[in-house]
Design an enzyme around this catalytic site. Structure first.
Site, PDB file in Angstrom:
ATOM      1  N   THR A  12       6.049   1.044  -0.830  1.00  0.00           N
ATOM      2  CA  THR A  12       6.809   1.013  -2.027  1.00  0.00           C
ATOM      3  C   THR A  12       7.122  -0.407  -2.511  1.00  0.00           C
ATOM      4  O   THR A  12       7.249  -0.654  -3.607  1.00  0.00           O
ATOM      5  CB  THR A  12       8.202   1.817  -1.845  1.00  0.00           C
ATOM      6  OG1 THR A  12       8.070   3.149  -1.161  1.00  0.00           O
ATOM      7  CG2 THR A  12       9.323   1.751  -2.435  1.00  0.00           C
ATOM      8  N   THR A  89       7.031   1.571   4.422  1.00  0.00           N
ATOM      9  CA  THR A  89       8.327   1.812   5.658  1.00  0.00           C
ATOM     10  C   THR A  89       7.680   2.895   6.150  1.00  0.00           C
ATOM     11  O   THR A  89       8.318   2.854   7.339  1.00  0.00           O
ATOM     12  CB  THR A  89       9.662   1.918   5.040  1.00  0.00           C
ATOM     13  OG1 THR A  89       9.537   2.704   3.965  1.00  0.00           O
ATOM     14  CG2 THR A  89       9.957   0.546   4.090  1.00  0.00           C
TER      15      THR A  89
HETATM   16  N1  LIG Z   1       9.609   3.021   1.179  1.00  0.00           N
HETATM   17  C1  LIG Z   1       8.032   2.871   1.514  1.00  0.00           C
HETATM   18  O1  LIG Z   1       7.557   1.966   1.480  1.00  0.00           O
HETATM   19  C2  LIG Z   1       7.584   4.419   1.775  1.00  0.00           C
HETATM   20  C3  LIG Z   1       6.317   4.521   1.159  1.00  0.00           C
HETATM   21  N2  LIG Z   1       5.790   5.906   1.378  1.00  0.00           N
HETATM   22  C4  LIG Z   1       5.137   4.038   2.186  1.00  0.00           C
HETATM   23  O2  LIG Z   1       5.415   3.921   3.529  1.00  0.00           O
HETATM   24  O3  LIG Z   1       4.182   3.484   1.680  1.00  0.00           O
END
Ligand SMILES: NC(=O)C[C@H](N)C(=O)O
Length: 322
Positions: A12, A89
């Site tokens: 993200t 994340t």
């Molecule tokens: N907040 C994020 O980065 C979630 C994203 N879907 C990832 O893990 O790439």
């Protein structure tokens, strides 16, 4: 002037709104663009390298090796003082833990990401990146080695976990809490990890799966893993390491097939430990050759097992003590 190497992998924190769908799409914003908007301490120099560009739920064991090689190269570069790795994340706790198992301490490697994309209202992308760079440039962080920076807090990879699926306070350190804070340009480290074992991974990581037990679980997935000739299995049991006779028979078949089996608990705290003498629990699993996973959560146990197998190490309960 500290030189911080910024390695990017997507997630993200590297996302922008797709003009057609309106949804977040990773890889549309570069590390250079992100770093260009920060309010860093004047004497920090940044260089950027994109390693991969994926949502972190798509990261593979092959990607982990690629990430490790890039981080190791930066660690071994005398011109680099600290490293920041940006990451999605969803699997940030896994990649950071993997890195903590294969990168010897001595230089700061700070893993960070964001819950809200850089274009969204109230984004945490710039704050987390700036804090991560500030941390990586701090001498105190070098002693930790690999750490995670999120929402002003510094976590150790062994215990860090994504505890919230959407808000900016997305990560916690469980009962051990956090190691320190980054507040503007001020870094405070209150505690250091007491144990730090690293391994030399040779080649690829072997296939290791997690099987979760619940009320009434049978051994069909264990048998499936045996059929697929996986090298390791983490069986996530309940409480102090309990399941039932069907699972115990499956564990026995897996051990007999030469699979390394580690027993973990679904509980967030407390050890897997022999406390009862019954046939579907840890006392039986241990007798049958499975390894007690202690307080390890299943995802971290899986990575530790994969790393140890790839390093040609003998895997014992002692390795899962801390
Ligand atoms: N907040 C994020 O980065 C979630 C994203 N879907 C990832 O893990 O790439």
């Amino acid at each position: 002037m500290p030189h911080i190497k910024l390695l990017t992998t997507g997630g993200t924190i590297a996302s922008k709104r797709d003009p057609v769908t309106g949804l977040q799409q990773t890889g549309l914003i570069t590390g250079e663009e992100l770093a260009g908007k920060l309010d860093l301490h004047d004497d920090i120099r940044i260089s950027v390298e994109e390693i991969i560009k994926v949502s972190s739920s798509a990261i593979t064991f092959e990607n982990l090796i690629t990430i490790k090689d890039a981080v190791l190269e930066a660690v071994n570069d005398d011109d680099v003082d600290g490293i920041v790795l940006t990451h999605g994340t969803d699997t940030l706790e896994e990649t950071s833990y993997f890195l903590s198992q294969v990168i010897p301490a001595g230089k700061a490697v700070v893993v960070t990401g964001s819950q809200r994309g850089p274009e969204l209202i109230g984004t945490d992308a710039y704050a987390n990146l700036q804090d991560a760079i500030t941390l990586a440039a701090d001498e105190g962080a070098a002693k930790i080695g690999v750490s995670v920076l999120f929402n002003s807090k510094v976590f150790m990879p062994r215990f860090v976990k994504k505890v919230n699926a959407m808000n900016v306070d997305g990560f916690g350190g469980g009962g051990t809490g956090y190691l320190g804070t980054v507040d503007g340009h001020d870094v405070k480290i209150y505690q250091y990890p007491a144990h730090n074992s690293t391994y030399k991974v040779q080649g690829e990581l072997p296939e290791v799966d997690i099987i979760k037990c619940a009320l009434g679980t049978d051994a069909k997935f264990i048998d499936c893993a045996i059929d697929h000739e996986v090298e390791g299995l983490v069986i996530e049991t309940m409480g102090r390491g309990h399941a039932n006779d069907l699972v115990a028979a499956g564990v026995r078949r897996a051990v007999d097939a030469g699979i390394k089996v580690v027993i973990t608990s679904a509980s967030d705290d407390g050890d897997v430990k022999v406390a009862y003498d019954f046939s579907g629990g840890i006392s039986q699993f241990e007798k049958d050759g499975a390894v007690n996973g202690g307080t390890y959560d299943s995802k971290k146990a899986r990575l530790k097992l994969a790393v140890m197998l790839a390093a040609g190490e003998e895997v014992t309960a002692e390795d899962f003590k801390y």
